[in-house]
Design an enzyme around this catalytic site. Structure first.
Site: not given
Length: 339
Positions: A330-332, A328
């Site tokens: 936050h992950c990138i 999502g």
């Protein structure tokens, strides 16, 4: 030398991201184009609040500039994938307030058969060098999406990540905690048993905490709440709520637990159980960039975050393409604290 990881709501110098390139995650030209459009939408949303530096692979800069604009800050380095939260460094500060970068061991989320990490395992060092930060190397296999701190000594972890056989076979819980505390300046770890059910699919992380629970202020944690009994995460989220409501933080305060209802959609476009989550948000200077799913609950989630962050602007960005690839917003993204 002691270190401390500032909480995400502390001021940032900038945000680091990685540009999608051809790899096993994006298997067709159409998937890659969709991913680049989604990553660019997040970068533009974040750039309203703070600088963004996009790392791209050789020959990929033109595609990034076309979608990010002529003033985009681009850096070329060899890449395997595009999940900067996990491949980038975890920035901390020392007792003098100087920036330092923790370089965890990255092995493709537990050595998954589709993953490649020859180049991504070196990205933390490259980013640290570009940021002018010395590196603290760790022997622990870990990713940025697998930890969440309150800035006052507490860290959230999950059993299936740090203690997973694909990452740290032979490590005990005590050994993991000792290494985490030494690198992040934390003193108390709160363990959740697993991640969301959809995070154990082909491109899943095997249980990252940042789609399950996250600190939003000292003593306050937002938690994914799947309220439909038809979804397997209904049972899981009830377990997370029970655990966290029974916990105290490193300062001994009982946690205030804020439930964030999951999106109404139960299955993704492939027919698998969806792990769509509003918890996977990103805080930036003056802003909250929130995952959107074109879902009736988007507005409810935005309202919750507006109440939690009344001084920040909440921006919804469609995250369905990002989730289909395994993560999502936050992950990138990866924050570099302002010092």
């Amino acid at each position: 030398m002691t270190f401390r990881m500032p909480p995400e709501w502390a001021p940032h110098e900038r945000t680091w991201m990685a540009w999608p390139g051809p790899n096993p995650t994006f298997t067709t030209d159409a998937e890659l184009a969709e991913a680049r459009t989604a990553w660019a939408a997040v970068a533009r949303a974040v750039r309203r609040f703070e600088p963004v530096t996009m790392v791209h692979g050789p020959g990929q800069g033109e595609s990034a500039r076309a979608l990010l604009g002529p003033d985009a800050e681009l850096v070329e380095r060899e890449l395997d994938d595009a999940w900067m939260r996990d491949i980038g460094p975890t920035f901390v500060t020392d007792e003098e307030g100087r920036l330092t970068a923790v370089d965890w061991v990255f092995n493709g989320w537990g050595g998954q058969d589709w993953a490649r990490w020859e180049h991504d395992s070196k990205i933390a060092g490259h980013v640290a060098d570009l940021a002018g930060a010395p590196v603290q190397s760790s022997a622990l296999v870990n990713e940025g999406g697998a930890i969440h701190v309150d800035g006052e000594g507490t860290v959230l972890l999950t059993d299936t990540v740090q203690l997973g056989a694909g990452r740290n076979p032979g490590w005990t819980r005590e050994q993991v905690e000792a290494e985490i505390h030494a690198k992040l300046g934390t003193t108390k770890a709160i363990w959740l048993p697993h991640g969301l059910s959809g995070d154990y699919g082909r491109y899943g992380t095997q249980g990252h905490v940042d789609i399950v629970a996250a600190f939003v202020s000292p003593g306050t944690v937002v938690v994914h709440s799947q309220q439909d009994p038809a979804h397997p995460d209904h049972v899981r989220s009830q377990a997370y709520l029970e655990i966290l409501r029974g916990e105290t933080d490193a300062k001994g305060r009982p946690l205030e637990v804020v439930e964030v209802p999951a999106p109404t959609v139960l299955k993704d476009e492939e027919g698998d159980w969806a792990d769509y989550s509003y918890i996977n948000h990103y805080l930036c200077n003056g802003g909250v960039v929130l995952c959107g799913f074109d879902d009736p609950h988007d507005g409810i989630a935005a309202g919750i975050f507006r109440r939690l962050f009344p001084q920040r602007s909440v921006t919804l960005v469609d995250a369905r393409t990002i989730f289909s690839a395994g993560g999502g917003i936050h992950c990138i993204t990866q924050q570099q604290p302002r010092i």
